[in-house]
Scaffold this motif. Structure first.
Motif, PDB file in Angstrom:
ATOM      1  N   PHE A 249      -1.423  14.281 -39.102  1.00  0.00           N
ATOM      2  CA  PHE A 249      -0.233  13.765 -38.418  1.00  0.00           C
ATOM      3  C   PHE A 249      -0.033  14.588 -37.153  1.00  0.00           C
ATOM      4  CE2 PHE A 249       4.309  13.933 -37.446  1.00  0.00           C
ATOM      5  CZ  PHE A 249       4.559  12.581 -37.285  1.00  0.00           C
ATOM      6  N   ARG A 250      -0.049  13.922 -36.001  1.00  0.00           N
ATOM      7  CA  ARG A 250       0.072  14.626 -34.712  1.00  0.00           C
ATOM      8  C   ARG A 250       1.451  14.385 -34.100  1.00  0.00           C
ATOM      9  NH1 ARG A 250      -3.620  16.271 -36.638  1.00  0.00           N
ATOM     10  NH2 ARG A 250      -5.841  16.175 -36.105  1.00  0.00           N
ATOM     11  N   ALA A 251       2.256  15.442 -34.054  1.00  0.00           N
ATOM     12  CA  ALA A 251       3.561  15.371 -33.375  1.00  0.00           C
ATOM     13  C   ALA A 251       3.365  16.067 -32.032  1.00  0.00           C
ATOM     14  CB  ALA A 251       4.623  16.069 -34.203  1.00  0.00           C
ATOM     15  N   ILE A 252       3.072  15.253 -31.005  1.00  0.00           N
ATOM     16  CA  ILE A 252       2.713  15.795 -29.690  1.00  0.00           C
ATOM     17  C   ILE A 252       3.956  16.330 -28.977  1.00  0.00           C
ATOM     18  CG2 ILE A 252       1.665  15.206 -27.448  1.00  0.00           C
ATOM     19  CD1 ILE A 252       0.077  12.993 -28.992  1.00  0.00           C
ATOM     20  N   GLU A 253       3.794  17.498 -28.343  1.00  0.00           N
ATOM     21  CA  GLU A 253       4.914  18.149 -27.635  1.00  0.00           C
ATOM     22  C   GLU A 253       5.420  17.282 -26.478  1.00  0.00           C
ATOM     23  OE1 GLU A 253       6.838  20.603 -27.936  1.00  0.00           O
ATOM     24  OE2 GLU A 253       5.911  21.938 -29.391  1.00  0.00           O
ATOM     25  N   THR A 254       6.707  17.355 -26.217  1.00  0.00           N
ATOM     26  CA  THR A 254       7.274  16.709 -25.019  1.00  0.00           C
ATOM     27  C   THR A 254       8.061  17.785 -24.268  1.00  0.00           C
ATOM     28  OG1 THR A 254       9.311  16.135 -26.153  1.00  0.00           O
ATOM     29  CG2 THR A 254       7.563  14.492 -26.191  1.00  0.00           C
ATOM     30  N   SER A 255       8.463  17.465 -23.048  1.00  0.00           N
ATOM     31  CA  SER A 255       9.196  18.479 -22.279  1.00  0.00           C
ATOM     32  C   SER A 255      10.289  17.817 -21.430  1.00  0.00           C
ATOM     33  CB  SER A 255       8.233  19.236 -21.361  1.00  0.00           C
ATOM     34  OG  SER A 255       7.776  18.340 -20.353  1.00  0.00           O
ATOM     35  N   LYS A 256      11.121  18.659 -20.851  1.00  0.00           N
ATOM     36  CA  LYS A 256      12.223  18.170 -20.026  1.00  0.00           C
ATOM     37  C   LYS A 256      11.684  17.445 -18.785  1.00  0.00           C
ATOM     38  CE  LYS A 256      16.761  19.656 -18.471  1.00  0.00           C
ATOM     39  NZ  LYS A 256      17.670  20.742 -18.200  1.00  0.00           N
ATOM     40  N   SER A 257      10.462  17.858 -18.348  1.00  0.00           N
ATOM     41  CA  SER A 257       9.891  17.265 -17.135  1.00  0.00           C
ATOM     42  C   SER A 257       9.654  15.763 -17.286  1.00  0.00           C
ATOM     43  CB  SER A 257       8.584  17.968 -16.772  1.00  0.00           C
ATOM     44  OG  SER A 257       7.613  17.682 -17.757  1.00  0.00           O
ATOM     45  N   THR A 258       9.424  15.304 -18.509  1.00  0.00           N
ATOM     46  CA  THR A 258       9.249  13.857 -18.746  1.00  0.00           C
ATOM     47  C   THR A 258      10.473  13.289 -19.480  1.00  0.00           C
ATOM     48  OG1 THR A 258       8.116  14.305 -20.827  1.00  0.00           O
ATOM     49  CG2 THR A 258       6.714  13.986 -18.892  1.00  0.00           C
ATOM     50  N   SER A 259      11.591  13.989 -19.343  1.00  0.00           N
ATOM     51  CA  SER A 259      12.822  13.598 -20.061  1.00  0.00           C
ATOM     52  C   SER A 259      12.548  13.401 -21.552  1.00  0.00           C
ATOM     53  CB  SER A 259      13.421  12.331 -19.461  1.00  0.00           C
ATOM     54  OG  SER A 259      13.847  12.571 -18.150  1.00  0.00           O
ATOM     55  N   PHE A 260      11.691  14.262 -22.071  1.00  0.00           N
ATOM     56  CA  PHE A 260      11.330  14.278 -23.493  1.00  0.00           C
ATOM     57  C   PHE A 260      10.589  13.027 -23.953  1.00  0.00           C
ATOM     58  CE2 PHE A 260      14.964  17.143 -22.969  1.00  0.00           C
ATOM     59  CZ  PHE A 260      14.383  18.332 -23.417  1.00  0.00           C
ATOM     60  N   GLY A 261      10.084  12.237 -22.995  1.00  0.00           N
ATOM     61  CA  GLY A 261       9.238  11.094 -23.336  1.00  0.00           C
ATOM     62  C   GLY A 261       7.802  11.574 -23.565  1.00  0.00           C
ATOM     63  N   LEU A 262       7.054  10.853 -24.408  1.00  0.00           N
ATOM     64  CA  LEU A 262       5.664  11.229 -24.706  1.00  0.00           C
ATOM     65  C   LEU A 262       4.777  10.915 -23.503  1.00  0.00           C
ATOM     66  CD1 LEU A 262       3.397  12.098 -26.631  1.00  0.00           C
ATOM     67  CD2 LEU A 262       3.453   9.810 -27.634  1.00  0.00           C
ATOM     68  N   SER A 263       3.986  11.889 -23.096  1.00  0.00           N
ATOM     69  CA  SER A 263       3.126  11.687 -21.932  1.00  0.00           C
ATOM     70  C   SER A 263       1.826  10.990 -22.338  1.00  0.00           C
ATOM     71  CB  SER A 263       2.820  13.056 -21.302  1.00  0.00           C
ATOM     72  OG  SER A 263       1.510  13.084 -20.826  1.00  0.00           O
ATOM     73  N   PRO A 264       1.442   9.917 -21.614  1.00  0.00           N
ATOM     74  CA  PRO A 264       0.183   9.212 -21.934  1.00  0.00           C
ATOM     75  C   PRO A 264      -1.023  10.137 -21.838  1.00  0.00           C
ATOM     76  CG  PRO A 264       1.545   7.908 -20.458  1.00  0.00           C
ATOM     77  CD  PRO A 264       2.199   9.244 -20.543  1.00  0.00           C
ATOM     78  N   ASP A 265      -0.988  11.112 -20.912  1.00  0.00           N
ATOM     79  CA  ASP A 265      -2.106  12.053 -20.783  1.00  0.00           C
ATOM     80  C   ASP A 265      -2.237  12.907 -22.042  1.00  0.00           C
ATOM     81  OD1 ASP A 265      -2.703  11.095 -18.308  1.00  0.00           O
ATOM     82  OD2 ASP A 265      -1.552  12.621 -17.224  1.00  0.00           O
ATOM     83  N   SER A 266      -1.102  13.364 -22.558  1.00  0.00           N
ATOM     84  CA  SER A 266      -1.140  14.166 -23.789  1.00  0.00           C
ATOM     85  C   SER A 266      -1.703  13.335 -24.939  1.00  0.00           C
ATOM     86  CB  SER A 266       0.261  14.637 -24.173  1.00  0.00           C
ATOM     87  OG  SER A 266       0.857  15.331 -23.123  1.00  0.00           O
ATOM     88  N   LEU A 267      -1.297  12.064 -24.984  1.00  0.00           N
ATOM     89  CA  LEU A 267      -1.800  11.194 -26.057  1.00  0.00           C
ATOM     90  C   LEU A 267      -3.307  11.034 -25.941  1.00  0.00           C
ATOM     91  CD1 LEU A 267      -1.299   9.173 -28.428  1.00  0.00           C
ATOM     92  CD2 LEU A 267      -1.108   7.385 -26.700  1.00  0.00           C
ATOM     93  N   ARG A 268      -3.775  10.774 -24.705  1.00  0.00           N
ATOM     94  CA  ARG A 268      -5.216  10.570 -24.493  1.00  0.00           C
ATOM     95  C   ARG A 268      -5.995  11.828 -24.904  1.00  0.00           C
ATOM     96  NH1 ARG A 268      -7.703   6.845 -21.209  1.00  0.00           N
ATOM     97  NH2 ARG A 268      -5.833   6.523 -19.974  1.00  0.00           N
ATOM     98  N   SER A 269      -5.491  12.994 -24.510  1.00  0.00           N
ATOM     99  CA  SER A 269      -6.183  14.245 -24.848  1.00  0.00           C
ATOM    100  C   SER A 269      -6.278  14.399 -26.361  1.00  0.00           C
ATOM    101  CB  SER A 269      -5.414  15.465 -24.316  1.00  0.00           C
ATOM    102  OG  SER A 269      -5.185  15.320 -22.962  1.00  0.00           O
ATOM    103  N   SER A 270      -5.169  14.117 -27.042  1.00  0.00           N
ATOM    104  CA  SER A 270      -5.141  14.282 -28.488  1.00  0.00           C
ATOM    105  C   SER A 270      -6.117  13.316 -29.161  1.00  0.00           C
ATOM    106  CB  SER A 270      -3.711  14.036 -28.994  1.00  0.00           C
ATOM    107  OG  SER A 270      -3.613  14.385 -30.328  1.00  0.00           O
ATOM    108  N   ILE A 271      -6.107  12.055 -28.723  1.00  0.00           N
ATOM    109  CA  ILE A 271      -7.006  11.047 -29.317  1.00  0.00           C
ATOM    110  C   ILE A 271      -8.463  11.452 -29.085  1.00  0.00           C
ATOM    111  CG2 ILE A 271      -7.835   8.662 -29.104  1.00  0.00           C
ATOM    112  CD1 ILE A 271      -4.977   7.746 -28.672  1.00  0.00           C
TER     113      ILE A 271
END
Lengths: 397, 397
Positions: free
Chosen positions: A168-190
C-alpha cells in the motif's frame, strides 16, 4: 395511484426501465414545485411499489419475502428501478460522462459507506488484473493513494482485500501542490514498483480530502495511471456534492478517464446516514467479482438477463432501500434549491476564512478550494498537544 | 431523565461500563411491564445519550460531529455502551458461554448482514493463521462449509477475502443426516487438504440452513476442527433466535468450542432490517485485523485504552446506531413475550406440517426440527420446472 397506472399501463412500470416513464423529467427542471413532487413520490414509492411488487412477483411465479429489500429485482422491481433512476439523476446533476450512467453502458449503486464502495471497486480491479496475470501473483499487487487519501482505502486494501500490507503506497504530498497528489510522484512510484517486479493495481484520487479538502489533479493522474493499466477510482465523498454547482464542476475535470467515482449523499446532500453513491464504467468487472446466485435466489427474470440484481453490486446479499430517501430529497428540493443550499455553506466558509485571516493566532494552511471546510493552524502560546501540533480542522458542515 | 442521572451520577453513565448501572436488571425479569420500560428507553436513548455525548466529548476536548454514529466511543459514548449491554443481554438470553460476552473476555457487535459478519470472522481467522504460517501462504488457505451453508460464506471467501477460488469446500450432505454436515466428511476433507499441502482455515457450521433448516452437529464438528486449529464460526442466522426458548437451546450445544457465533435479530426477533448479532471469543484477533486509527480519529479516551471503538469490529468505519431498535424490542417485550411469539410460529409450522402430511401431493423432506420452516416436496402431476424439481420451501415466518 391513478396517474402512475395511467401513464405506464399498470404493472409494466415495474419492468426493466418502465418506472422511468413515470417521471420522465430530469430533476433539473423541477425547481420548487414541491406539492406536485410530493404526490409523485407518494405514488411511486408507496402504493406503486407494493402493487408492482405483487404484480411482478406473481408474473414470475415467485412469492414475495420479507427482508429481501432491494437484493434482487424480482423481490422489489420498482425499488430497483427507482435506485437506477436516482443514480442516473445524480450522475446527470454532476455531469458525469455517459459511460458512468445506465443510460450509457455503466451504472450506479447506493451503498453504505466509503469503505464498502472503495472495497468493491478494489475487488473488481483485483480480479480483473488477476485474471490477466494469474492468481498466484496476488501478493505482487500494489495500491496507490496519497498521505491525504481516506483511511478507508488502506483498510480495504491492507486489511481486507488480501493485498500484501507492504504493497500500500501512501505517497507524500506538500503545501506546494496544496496537498494534492503529484502525477510525477505517482509515476515514480509506479515505475519503481514495476522495476521491483510488482503489479500496479489501483489508484484512489480524491476530490476534497478529509484533512485539508485537497483536490488531486484527476486528469493528469488518470493519464499516468492509464499508461500502466491502473484502475482509477475517484473518491469525492464530501466535496463531490458541491460539483452539482456549475462553478465548482471543474474540480471533477478528468473524471472521464477514471474507472469509478463516488460521493456521499449523506455528507452534504441533506440525506441521512447511510447513503453512498458509487458509479462504475465497467459493470461487467464489478458484477463478475461480486455476484453469486444460489439456487434459492434464482428466478425467471434474472435468468433471462433482462434485469439486474443489486446484490451483485456489493459485499452483502441483503440490502436496504436507500434510494427512497434520496429520491425524496431530490424531488422535494429540486436541483436549484440543493445548489442554493450548498452555496450558502460555502459562503459561510468564506466569511469564516475572512475572520480567521485577520486573527494572528491562526494560519490558513489550505485555502485554494471554496468548499465548506477551512483548514487553519492555530498558533498556540501554550505547549501544544500532539493533535494540536498537526492541524486544527474546523468543519462548518 | 431524573432517574437516569440520579442512579448514575450524571455523565458518569457514559464512561466505560457506566450505563450498565442504569438498567441493572437482566431482560429476563422484565416481562410485560411495558410502561416502565418505555420510560427507561426514552431516558437512556433520547435525552440521556445526547447529554452524555456532550459531557464526554467536552471532557475529552473533542467536538461532536454529525454522521459519526457509533463509529468511535468518543463520538457517542452512551450509544456504544448501550450496544455492549444489548449484545450481552441477547448473549445471556441464548445462554452463550461467558467467553463470548463482555462480562467475560469476548464481546458482541451489531452489523448489517450475514455476509458482513462472516466476512469479518473470516478475515480474523485469515490474518491469525497467516501471522503463524506467513503471508506468502495465503493461496493455500481452505474454507469449509456444507452444500447447505449460506452462500454468504462462499461470497466472503472466494470473491472477497482473497481465498483462492479452488479452496472453498462445500461438503455434500444427505437425508441420512437430515442434511447436517457429517464430522467424518469434514475430517476426510481436512486430512486430504493437509496431505496436499494446503492450510485448513475456517469452518462455518449452521444452526438452521436456508434450504432445509438443517442443523450441523456443532460439538463433534468443533472437535474435529479444533484438532487441526481451524476457526469455527457458527451461523445461526435464522434458527438461533428460537434458542432463547429453553426447549430449543440444545440445538446450540457445542457452541462453547466455537470461535464466533451469530444470529440475525432482523429475521425472527421482531426487529427491522438490518440488525445482525455477532459474538467472538477472541476480540484481539478481530480488532487486530479490522482496526485503523488515522490521526483525525485519535482521541484521549481511545489512546488510554479505557474504551473500545466499534469501527474496529467491522468492515466500514462509519456505522449506524442499531442497538436502539433492539433495545426497544427487548425492553418493551421482555424475554417471556419474545419466547411466546417464537413458540406461536413454531406451533403454526407444526399445524402446517400436519396438513401437508395427510396430503399425498406433498412429501416431507426434512422434519426433524421444530422451527417455523417446513420443507416439503410437491409431487407435481404436470411437467416440472427446474426450480420445482429441486424443492418447494414454504416459509411461514
Amino acid at each position: 395511484m391513478k396517474r402512475l397506472w395511467s401513464v405506464t399501463g399498470g404493472a409494466a412500470a415495474g419492468r426493466h426501465g418502465g418506472l422511468r416513464k413515470v417521471v420522465p423529467l430530469p430533476p433539473e427542471r423541477e425547481g420548487r414545485e414541491r406539492e406536485r413532487h410530493g404526490v409523485d413520490g407518494q405514488e411511486a414509492s408507496g402504493g406503486g411499489i407494493c402493487r408492482l411488487e405483487f404484480e411482478e412477483t406473481r408474473r414470475n411465479g415467485e412469492q414475495g419475502r420479507r427482508g429481501e429489500g432491494t437484493k434482487r429485482w424480482i423481490s422489489s422491481p420498482a425499488a430497483t428501478e427507482l435506485e437506477k433512476i436516482v443514480m442516473d439523476w445524480v450522475g446527470e446533476m454532476l455531469q458525469l460522462p455517459k459511460e458512468f450512467l445506465f443510460s450509457g453502458n455503466g451504472g450506479g449503486v447506493l451503498q453504505g459507506t466509503t469503505c464498502e464502495a472503495i472495497f468493491c471497486t478494489l475487488i473488481s480491479a483485483r480480479d480483473q488484473t488477476l485474471s490477466r496475470i494469474g492468481r498466484e501473483n496476488m501478493k505482487k499487487l500494489v495500491v496507490y493513494g496519497s498521505k491525504q487519501t481516506h483511511r478507508a482505502l488502506q483498510k480495504a486494501a491492507r486489511l481486507i482485500a488480501g493485498i500484501h500490507p507492504y504493497n500500500f503506497r501512501a505517497i507524500e504530498t506538500s503545501k506546494s501542490t496544496s496537498f494534492g497528489l503529484s502525477p510525477d510522484s505517482l509515476r515514480s512510484s509506479i515505475c519503481a514498483n514495476i522495476e521491483a517486479g510488482l503489479g500496479p493495481l489501483l489508484l484512489c484520487a480524491t476530490v476534497g480530502t478529509t484533512s485539508t479538502t485537497a483536490i488531486d489533479p484527476l486528469g493528469s493522474l488518470s493519464e499516468v495511471a492509464n499508461t500502466y493499466g491502473v484502475w482509477v477510482h475517484i473518491d469525492a465523498a464530501y466535496a463531490g456534492c458541491a460539483c452539482i454547482c456549475p462553478e465548482f464542476r471543474h474540480f471533477m475535470d478528468g473524471v472521464e478517464a477514471a474507472n469509478s467515482f463516488n460521493l456521499n449523499a449523506h455528507k452534504w446532500f441533506l440525506t441521512t446516514f447511510d447513503c453512498y453513491c458509487l458509479w462504475v464504467k465497467d459493470l461487467g468487472a464489478l458484477i463478475k467479482s461480486l455476484s453469486t446466485t444460489p439456487e434459492f435466489l434464482r428466478n425467471k427474470a434474472t435468468d433471462s438477463r433482462e434485469v439486474m440484481n443489486y446484490k451483485d453490486w456489493q459485499i452483502t446479499l441483503s440490502r436496504r432501500f436507500r434510494a427512497l430517501k434520496l429520491w425524496f430529497v431530490l424531488r422535494s428540493n429540486g436541483v436549484a434549491n440543493l445548489r442554493d443550499f450548498l452555496r450558502s455553506h460555502i459562503k459561510m466558509a468564506k466569511l469564516f476564512e475572512g475572520l480567521v485571516e485577520v486573527d494572528k493566532r491562526f494560519e490558513i494552511v489550505a485555502t485554494r478550494y471554496w468548499f465548506a471546510s477551512r483548514c487553519c493552524h492555530q498558533q498556540w502560546e501554550r505547549k501544544l498537544t500532539q493533535m494540536e501540533k498537526l492541524m486544527t480542522v474546523i468543519v462548518i458542515t
